[in-house]
Write an enzyme that holds these catalytic residues in place. Structure first.
Site, PDB file in Angstrom:
ATOM      1  N   CYS A   1      -1.651   2.841   4.198  1.00 37.19           N
ATOM      2  CA  CYS A   1      -2.730   2.535   3.261  1.00 37.19           C
ATOM      3  C   CYS A   1      -3.450   1.254   3.652  1.00 37.19           C
ATOM      4  O   CYS A   1      -4.657   1.115   3.417  1.00 37.19           O
ATOM      5  CB  CYS A   1      -2.186   2.396   1.843  1.00 37.19           C
ATOM      6  SG  CYS A   1      -1.506   3.933   1.186  1.00 37.19           S
ATOM      7  N   PHE A   2      -2.692   0.313   4.208  1.00 41.53           N
ATOM      8  CA  PHE A   2      -3.257  -0.993   4.543  1.00 41.53           C
ATOM      9  C   PHE A   2      -3.428  -1.193   6.044  1.00 41.53           C
ATOM     10  O   PHE A   2      -3.707  -2.305   6.492  1.00 41.53           O
ATOM     11  CB  PHE A   2      -2.346  -2.091   3.977  1.00 41.53           C
ATOM     12  CG  PHE A   2      -2.053  -1.923   2.512  1.00 41.53           C
ATOM     13  CD1 PHE A   2      -3.036  -2.164   1.571  1.00 41.53           C
ATOM     14  CD2 PHE A   2      -0.803  -1.490   2.087  1.00 41.53           C
ATOM     15  CE1 PHE A   2      -2.757  -1.992   0.219  1.00 41.53           C
ATOM     16  CE2 PHE A   2      -0.528  -1.323   0.741  1.00 41.53           C
ATOM     17  CZ  PHE A   2      -1.508  -1.577  -0.203  1.00 41.53           C
TER      18      PHE A   2
END
Length: 836
Positions: A802-803
């Site tokens: 996600c990051f």
């Protein structure tokens, strides 16, 4: 029971309109020459209450009613209150002038006459209103004057008879005189009463009353403008705003003369006034006078005024250009000004001056965009001083949008408009990317592809056609998918969901896995698209020479739910585009063309069916004698194998017995292509388009028309280029490491020696991004991160997709790091190894 009122009106000299002693005008059938012919008359109409006369020229065939309309237009006296007297007798409205025996150079008397009406108290209230205003204008002090005046003025104003008397008694002129009065409190009293009247006008729903109040509001606008108030006067702005809102219903006005006055006189005057202000504000927006702006509050005020004027320009210009087009007889057809001049001098004047407004604003916008380019260059060079100029740039596109619509009214104007934008293409693209919002509708920009680039078109298409995703997870459509049942369970979740639920966004996770979030969603999109377009599912066919390209399979009907799956597929592709996930597949030209509503040609099928393409080219290029000798043995029929059996399909009625020859071979090729790539897959395409449209805020056909096939390729598949290690490294930052640490040096050395496929797997493991955007790493919505962990050498790298975070411990040697990276870059391990 209402009493009858019949009296000759006298108008106090204090509020008389100034009328010229000799004012010439003609009825609708008159010519504009000054000489009378045997079929024409010249006579005088004497206004009994003013001792003034109007000079009239009209045809003997004109009716008395046509004269009354012309007089009403000039004097503002409603027709129903006018009486024409000739030789002591009242003239009947339906009589012609010849029937009335009116002679040349004779004199008629015009008498204002109130007929019997049902609201005598309304007239009395208006009489009291006039008396009170006159007292206030003379300097008298009246307690509660605002309340009393408002009550008297508005008491019976919902009745059209009272409104007509209201206008005849010149109450608007008196109210504006009171507003302009030098005596204390008079301005506030008039301001309050006029504002309340405008509020009343804004809420009128009765069509007949709306038409009457058009004249009332327009009268206030003209009077306030006529006494010399600046257009920023708040009361004038309120009245102009009410008039603008009422213009939306001007199409419902049936009376031609009234509609003409409202639109081509009142509306146009507002357009000219606002355009003059816009020209001054546009000077401010690119800094010619910006140094004179005092502080932030001054700029905020200027921005608010500019916003209002841009909005008002659109509001008044739109009905005016529609009215011009309707008068010409067809919408969006260039205006023939010569034709208009012959028919109506007022409209011809408006048409000509409206074109001048267009030219002036277009020239100014050209200057603005040129100056804007210089400002951006100065900013890039670090010269500064540009931030205060930005405030006007936001409104450039709105002004250009209205100029685009105006340009369609005039021959050659559209070419001039697009020429300016082509010359300022880079600045137009900058405006689209930086200053458009989801509430803006700038579809007009897509009408000419040459004035924009891919980045600006993609931004505009995404903004126009996809609902904005809101923050927060509580409204998202939630899915829990078993990897072993990926396609079936995804189909259930997506196909059974309501479109509004999907439009709010997706939240999903795989069963028995902890990972959630955008990274998992990106992975799911890639995996489910691989399943949808897999040959095993027979939904789509890949092009023989480009296995990335797909089009619907005519034999998909082997699956009983194949049409539902096409709807599901349409939703998936639209959701992937909305989420900016590159799924690694692209559409063939025949598929894209049908979705865009285009005609499929021979060149379109080149990739989808190279064999048919070559055969059709051969048929078209054959010598006429050869094909006429029936060398090929072709008829207007084709054979298909479906579900293991052969079927003959006629391309036209009686096609099996119709021989292909040199005269009909083009028709044969056209019908053959249409049967193969249109008819046979029309249901599949239709269901895909329906599913795709479920996610859009517009039509799917318009979406595909807005993008070339190559641009859709870039949005669906992403970059075709091999992953650049240098670009990758340039867009990576470090947490816990420094770029000079040996572990970082080892890492990039190892990545540099990896194969193309290994780099793809590593990138997917790291980010869940299977295919980079066409801009490369720069196109991702975030930089990539390498994070240091405290584990031992034995631990494999992990990721937070996600990051965009890749995490690994400080390995003690290059060999150990290479071994650990080798493990995670195996295809069967690289997928779904990360965490959110």
């Amino acid at each position: 029971m209402s009493q009858s009122i019949t009296k000759t009106l006298t108008v106090n000299s204090f509020h008389q309109n100034k009328l010229n002693d000799h004012t010439s005008f003609s009825s609708s059938t008159m010519k504009n020459d000054t000489k009378t012919t045997p079929s024409q008359l010249q006579f005088f109409v004497r206004l009994m209450w003013t001792c003034k006369s109007l000079v009239i020229r009209a045809s003997r065939e004109d009716t008395v009613k046509s004269l009354l309309k012309a007089i009403s237009f000039k004097t503002k006296i409603p027709i129903e209150y006018q009486r024409l007297i000739y030789r002591g007798k009242q003239l009947h409205s339906e009589q012609s002038l010849a029937e009335c025996c009116i002679e040349n150079d004779t004199c008629l008397q015009l008498i204002g006459h109130l007929r019997s009406m049902g609201f005598p108290m309304g007239c009395e209230a208006l009489d009291d209103t006039v008396s009170l205003i006159l007292r206030l204008c003379k300097g008298e002090s009246v307690k509660d004057a605002s309340r009393i005046l408002h009550c008297r003025m508005m008491k019976y104003m919902e009745h059209k008879e009272c409104v007509s008397v209201f206008m005849f008694m010149k109450v608007p002129l008196l109210m504006v005189t009171l507003y302009n009065s030098p005596y204390a409190n008079n301005k506030g009293i008039a301001d309050f009463c006029i504002r309340q009247l405008m509020i009343f006008c804004d809420h009128i729903e009765t069509a007949q009353l709306q038409v009457i109040y058009f004249e009332v509001v327009l009268e206030f606008c003209e009077l306030l403008r006529g006494v010399g108030f600046e257009s920023n006067d708040l009361l004038y702005v309120v009245c102009r705003g009410s008039f603008g809102r009422m213009l939306e219903s001007v199409g419902g006005v049936s009376d031609r003369d009234t509609k003409r006055r409202i639109l081509f006189q009142g509306g146009f005057d507002c357009v000219v006034e606002i355009s003059d202000k816009l020209l001054r504000f546009l000077d401010l927006s690119f800094g010619r006078m910006l140094e004179s702006v005092g502080g932030v509050s001054d700029r905020d005020t200027s921005q608010a005024l500019l916003c209002r004027d841009v909005h008002d320009f659109e509001k008044f210009s739109a009905p005016l250009r529609v009215g011009i087009a309707e008068h010409q007889g067809a919408f969006e057809v260039p205006v023939d000004c010569g034709f208009l001049c012959e028919k109506d001098s007022l409209i011809a004047r408006v048409v000509d001056r409206f074109r001048l407004v267009f030219i002036q604003l277009l020239i100014k916008m050209d200057e603005c965009l040129q100056s804007m380019e210089g400002c951006l260059v100065n900013k890039e060079q670090g010269e500064g001083g540009v931030s205060v100029i930005y405030y006007g740039w936001y409104y450039y596109l709105s002004i250009l949008k209205e100029l685009y619509h105006i340009s369609k009214l005039y021959t050659g104007a559209e070419d001039k408009f697009w020429g300016v934008l082509l010359r300022r293409k880079s600045m137009l693209c900058h405006l689209i990317v930086k200053y458009t919002e989801n509430t803006d509708d700038h579809r007009w920009v897509l009408k000419n592809r040459s004035v924009t680039d891919f980045e600006s078109r993609r931004h505009l298409v995404m903004m126009l056609f996809f609902h904005e995703l809101k923050d927060g997870l509580w409204d998202f459509h939630e899915m829990l998918i078993d990897r072993s049942q990926l396609l079936a369970e995804s189909f259930e979740y997506i196909s059974q969901a309501k479109p509004k639920s999907l439009q709010r966004g997706l939240f999903m996770e795989f069963k028995n896995e902890d990972a959630t979030g955008p990274g998992v969603l990106r992975e799911w999109f890639v995996l489910v698209c691989q399943e949808i377009f897999s040959p095993q599912n027979a939904l789509f066919m890949a092009c023989p020479n480009d296995r990335r390209r797909f089009f619907p399979n005519a034999a998909s009907k082997i699956h009983p739910l194949h049409l539902e799956y096409f709807s599901f597929c349409g939703r998936i592709i639209a959701l992937a585009l909305r989420s900016k996930v590159h799924v690694g597949i692209v559409f063939d030209r025949v598929f894209h063309g049908q979705l865009a509503g285009e005609y499929i040609t021979l060149e379109d099928i080149r990739e989808a069916d190279p064999i048919m393409y070559s055969s059709c080219k051969q048929i078209l290029n054959m010598d006429a004698d050869s094909i006429d000798s029936d060398t090929l043995g072709l008829t207007f029929a084709t054979e298909v194998w479906e579900l293991g059996r052969r079927e003959v399909i006629e391309l036209c009625l009686g096609g099996e017995s119709r021989v292909v020859d040199s005269k009909n071979r083009e028709e044969y090729v056209r019908l053959l292509i249409h049967n193969r790539f249109v008819t046979s897959i029309s249901k599949q395409v239709s269901h895909f388009a329906k599913g795709f449209a479920d996610i859009l805020s517009g039509s799917s056909q318009e979406f595909f028309q807005s993008l070339e096939l190559e641009e859709l390729d870039w949005m669906l598949h992403g970059s075709e280029n091999a992953i650049s290690v240098e670009d990758w490294k340039a867009h990576t930052v470090y947490n816990g490491y420094k770029d000079i640490d040996r572990q970082i040096s080892w890492f990039w050395e190892i990545v540099g020696r990896m194969s193309v496929e290994q780099r793809k797997v590593l990138l997917f493991f790291w980010t869940s991004v299977k295919h980079l955007p066409v801009e490369g790493f720069h196109g991702l919505d975030s930089r990539l991160h390498i994070c240091r962990t405290s584990e031992l050498d034995s631990h494999l790298p992990s990721s937070h997709t996600c990051f965009y975070e890749l995490c690994f411990p400080p390995y003690s040697s290059l060999a150990i790091m290479q071994d650990r990276l080798r493990v995670i870059t195996q295809e069967h391990i690289g997928c779904s190894f990360g965490t959110p």
